[in-house]
Design a protein around this motif. Structure first.
Motif, PDB file in Angstrom:
ATOM      1  N   PHE A 119       0.843  -1.194   0.000  1.00  0.00           N
ATOM      2  CA  PHE A 119       0.000   0.000   0.000  1.00  0.00           C
ATOM      3  C   PHE A 119       0.881   1.247   0.000  1.00  0.00           C
ATOM      4  CE2 PHE A 119      -2.450  -3.367   1.835  1.00  0.00           C
ATOM      5  CZ  PHE A 119      -3.755  -3.169   1.393  1.00  0.00           C
ATOM      6  N   TYR A 120       0.285   2.351  -0.383  1.00  0.00           N
ATOM      7  CA  TYR A 120       0.979   3.635  -0.279  1.00  0.00           C
ATOM      8  C   TYR A 120       0.084   4.609   0.480  1.00  0.00           C
ATOM      9  CZ  TYR A 120      -2.031   5.469  -4.021  1.00  0.00           C
ATOM     10  OH  TYR A 120      -3.104   5.873  -4.766  1.00  0.00           O
ATOM     11  N   CYS A 121       0.699   5.578   1.140  1.00  0.00           N
ATOM     12  CA  CYS A 121      -0.028   6.579   1.926  1.00  0.00           C
ATOM     13  C   CYS A 121       0.449   7.957   1.502  1.00  0.00           C
ATOM     14  CB  CYS A 121       0.205   6.375   3.418  1.00  0.00           C
ATOM     15  SG  CYS A 121      -0.389   4.787   4.059  1.00  0.00           S
TER      16      CYS A 121
ATOM     17  N   VAL B  94     -15.794  15.291  10.317  1.00  0.00           N
ATOM     18  CA  VAL B  94     -15.307  16.448   9.552  1.00  0.00           C
ATOM     19  C   VAL B  94     -13.806  16.369   9.361  1.00  0.00           C
ATOM     20  CG1 VAL B  94     -17.160  17.950  10.313  1.00  0.00           C
ATOM     21  CG2 VAL B  94     -15.084  17.808  11.677  1.00  0.00           C
ATOM     22  N   HIS B  95     -13.220  15.215   9.689  1.00  0.00           N
ATOM     23  CA  HIS B  95     -11.763  15.087   9.627  1.00  0.00           C
ATOM     24  C   HIS B  95     -11.357  14.306   8.376  1.00  0.00           C
ATOM     25  CE1 HIS B  95     -11.974  16.516  13.700  1.00  0.00           C
ATOM     26  NE2 HIS B  95     -12.745  15.497  14.020  1.00  0.00           N
ATOM     27  N   SER B  96     -10.647  14.940   7.486  1.00  0.00           N
ATOM     28  CA  SER B  96     -10.173  14.256   6.282  1.00  0.00           C
ATOM     29  C   SER B  96      -9.015  13.344   6.648  1.00  0.00           C
ATOM     30  CB  SER B  96      -9.737  15.289   5.242  1.00  0.00           C
ATOM     31  OG  SER B  96     -10.851  16.058   4.816  1.00  0.00           O
ATOM     32  N   VAL B  97      -9.074  12.107   6.175  1.00  0.00           N
ATOM     33  CA  VAL B  97      -8.084  11.110   6.555  1.00  0.00           C
ATOM     34  C   VAL B  97      -7.584  10.378   5.321  1.00  0.00           C
ATOM     35  CG1 VAL B  97      -7.637   9.069   7.947  1.00  0.00           C
ATOM     36  CG2 VAL B  97      -9.260  10.786   8.754  1.00  0.00           C
ATOM     37  N   GLN B  98      -6.278  10.248   5.212  1.00  0.00           N
ATOM     38  CA  GLN B  98      -5.690   9.464   4.137  1.00  0.00           C
ATOM     39  C   GLN B  98      -5.375   8.079   4.664  1.00  0.00           C
ATOM     40  OE1 GLN B  98      -5.180   9.702   0.918  1.00  0.00           O
ATOM     41  NE2 GLN B  98      -4.175   7.734   0.897  1.00  0.00           N
ATOM     42  N   LEU B  99      -6.110   7.072   4.182  1.00  0.00           N
ATOM     43  CA  LEU B  99      -5.848   5.695   4.564  1.00  0.00           C
ATOM     44  C   LEU B  99      -4.991   5.020   3.498  1.00  0.00           C
ATOM     45  CD1 LEU B  99      -9.343   4.606   5.917  1.00  0.00           C
ATOM     46  CD2 LEU B  99      -7.350   5.393   7.191  1.00  0.00           C
ATOM     47  N   PRO B 100      -4.352   3.889   3.838  1.00  0.00           N
ATOM     48  CA  PRO B 100      -3.522   3.191   2.854  1.00  0.00           C
ATOM     49  C   PRO B 100      -4.316   2.826   1.594  1.00  0.00           C
ATOM     50  CG  PRO B 100      -3.114   2.343   5.052  1.00  0.00           C
ATOM     51  CD  PRO B 100      -4.295   3.260   5.167  1.00  0.00           C
ATOM     52  N   SER B 101      -3.707   3.063   0.434  1.00  0.00           N
ATOM     53  CA  SER B 101      -4.312   2.720  -0.850  1.00  0.00           C
ATOM     54  C   SER B 101      -3.520   1.588  -1.490  1.00  0.00           C
ATOM     55  CB  SER B 101      -4.299   3.943  -1.783  1.00  0.00           C
ATOM     56  OG  SER B 101      -5.035   5.017  -1.210  1.00  0.00           O
ATOM     57  N   PRO B 102      -4.205   0.647  -2.152  1.00  0.00           N
ATOM     58  CA  PRO B 102      -3.487  -0.481  -2.783  1.00  0.00           C
ATOM     59  C   PRO B 102      -2.476   0.009  -3.820  1.00  0.00           C
ATOM     60  CG  PRO B 102      -5.848  -0.892  -2.693  1.00  0.00           C
ATOM     61  CD  PRO B 102      -5.657   0.552  -2.322  1.00  0.00           C
ATOM     62  N   CYS B 103      -1.355  -0.654  -3.859  1.00  0.00           N
ATOM     63  CA  CYS B 103      -0.316  -0.295  -4.817  1.00  0.00           C
ATOM     64  C   CYS B 103      -0.844  -0.519  -6.240  1.00  0.00           C
ATOM     65  CB  CYS B 103       0.900  -1.178  -4.562  1.00  0.00           C
ATOM     66  SG  CYS B 103       2.461  -0.398  -5.032  1.00  0.00           S
ATOM     67  N   PRO B 104      -0.640   0.413  -7.143  1.00  0.00           N
ATOM     68  CA  PRO B 104      -1.182   0.275  -8.508  1.00  0.00           C
ATOM     69  C   PRO B 104      -0.389  -0.723  -9.344  1.00  0.00           C
ATOM     70  CG  PRO B 104       0.143   2.259  -8.354  1.00  0.00           C
ATOM     71  CD  PRO B 104       0.083   1.696  -6.961  1.00  0.00           C
ATOM     72  N   ALA B 105      -1.005  -1.187 -10.403  1.00  0.00           N
ATOM     73  CA  ALA B 105      -0.341  -2.119 -11.317  1.00  0.00           C
ATOM     74  C   ALA B 105       0.923  -1.488 -11.872  1.00  0.00           C
ATOM     75  CB  ALA B 105      -1.285  -2.485 -12.452  1.00  0.00           C
ATOM     76  N   GLY B 106       1.950  -2.338 -11.992  1.00  0.00           N
ATOM     77  CA  GLY B 106       3.219  -1.861 -12.523  1.00  0.00           C
ATOM     78  C   GLY B 106       4.130  -1.268 -11.470  1.00  0.00           C
ATOM     79  N   HIS B 107       3.738  -1.384 -10.231  1.00  0.00           N
ATOM     80  CA  HIS B 107       4.540  -0.824  -9.150  1.00  0.00           C
ATOM     81  C   HIS B 107       4.504  -1.749  -7.945  1.00  0.00           C
ATOM     82  CE1 HIS B 107       3.421   2.574 -11.685  1.00  0.00           C
ATOM     83  NE2 HIS B 107       4.540   3.154 -11.263  1.00  0.00           N
ATOM     84  N   TYR B 108       5.460  -1.627  -7.079  1.00  0.00           N
ATOM     85  CA  TYR B 108       5.442  -2.344  -5.809  1.00  0.00           C
ATOM     86  C   TYR B 108       5.617  -1.324  -4.687  1.00  0.00           C
ATOM     87  CZ  TYR B 108      10.587  -2.019  -5.897  1.00  0.00           C
ATOM     88  OH  TYR B 108      11.882  -1.573  -5.942  1.00  0.00           O
ATOM     89  N   CYS B 109       5.106  -1.674  -3.513  1.00  0.00           N
ATOM     90  CA  CYS B 109       5.096  -0.728  -2.383  1.00  0.00           C
ATOM     91  C   CYS B 109       5.713  -1.371  -1.149  1.00  0.00           C
ATOM     92  CB  CYS B 109       3.670  -0.283  -2.078  1.00  0.00           C
ATOM     93  SG  CYS B 109       2.918   0.723  -3.379  1.00  0.00           S
ATOM     94  N   LEU B 110       6.839  -0.864  -0.755  1.00  0.00           N
ATOM     95  CA  LEU B 110       7.458  -1.276   0.499  1.00  0.00           C
ATOM     96  C   LEU B 110       6.727  -0.609   1.658  1.00  0.00           C
ATOM     97  CD1 LEU B 110      11.184  -0.745  -0.570  1.00  0.00           C
ATOM     98  CD2 LEU B 110       9.904  -2.899  -0.580  1.00  0.00           C
TER      99      LEU B 110
END
Length: 260
Positions: free
Chosen positions: A184-186, A197-213
């Motif tokens: 995932f990426y953040c 009312v709190h905007s939160v960035q949660l982990p998003s799945p790594c997109p195709a063609g990439h890897y996420c440490l």
């Protein structure tokens, strides 16, 4: 000879020798506290004690400094005109200066700290982890300032701090952010979930063609190297391992195979 009125007791002492003079001695009772008598032989007080000072019984000045009949207003207090008992700075305030004349001379508690008692010369201490303290707080855990999702608040925080890219926080009252997990990426510049009312960035799945440490900051931070991917027709897995991390693959429509 004794004379009484609502505020004072007077005693006239008359000597018996040839050079006798009359001496009026003023004995102050409680109703005279906060005032002073500048001279002898007075029928009333000279006036109230000055602001920034307090006057006890027997004060001869509006600004006594003998610590017996009064003194300058002590730290952690303020003294209005006519004060006999210094008034403590209220909760959420303190004062490390003497001679305060009014409540506004007491300072709001320092941001990141709290002032949890009356008459403080210094703040009581740091705000607790998971909370943040704007100036003027009286509690180490102010209910109106709980750290919200998407932020973290270590001890002594004057405000909540946003989680940086590569990390996230989906809970309230936390002192630190969580590491973005592998796969995932953040990206802290994006908002994909809203809690109240709190905007939160949660982990998003790594997109195709990439890897996420772990702690990946944005979607394209780690592109997959060129090369075909393993294709498992049973589990429909189209991926390969890069640094022991799954690399999602893209489909080459023309060649009809997956590659990294």
């Amino acid at each position: 000879m004794l004379y009484f009125n609502a505020n004072f007791i007077y005693i006239q002492l008359v000597s018996v020798n040839a050079h006798s003079i009359s001496l009026w001695c003023l004995i102050l009772i409680f109703l005279t506290q906060g005032h002073f008598c500048e001279n002898t032989g007075l029928s009333n007080v000279s006036g109230p004690c000055d602001a920034g000072y307090y006057c006890l019984r027997g004060a001869k000045s509006a600004t006594p400094k003998d610590n017996t009949t009064g003194n300058i207003c002590p730290k952690g207090h303020f003294c209005l005109v006519g004060t006999s008992d210094p008034i403590k700075c209220p909760l959420g305030k303190y004062s490390n200066a003497s001679g305060n004349e009014k409540e506004t001379d007491c300072r709001p508690c320092v941001a990141g700290k709290y002032c949890g008692a009356l008459g403080l010369e210094e703040p009581s201490g740091d705000c607790d982890p998971g909370f943040y303290c704007p100036g003027g707080q009286s509690s180490r855990t102010p209910s109106g300032y709980i750290c919200t999702p998407g932020h973290y608040c270590p001890s002594g925080s004057p405000s909540q701090r946003p989680c940086a890219s590569g990390s996230y926080q989906d809970e309230y009252q936390r002192a630190s952010c969580k590491s973005c997990p592998e796969g995932f990426y953040c990206d802290a510049t994006l908002m994909n979930v809203t809690h109240c009312v709190h905007s939160v960035q949660l982990p998003s799945p790594c997109p195709a063609g990439h890897y996420c440490l772990s702690n990946t900051k944005f979607a394209t931070q780690y592109p997959c190297p060129n090369g075909k991917c393993n294709f498992d027709s049973v589990f429909w897995v189209h991926s390969c391992l890069i640094h022991d991390v799954v690399c999602s693959c893209r489909l080459n429509i023309e060649a009809f195979h997956y590659y990294c």
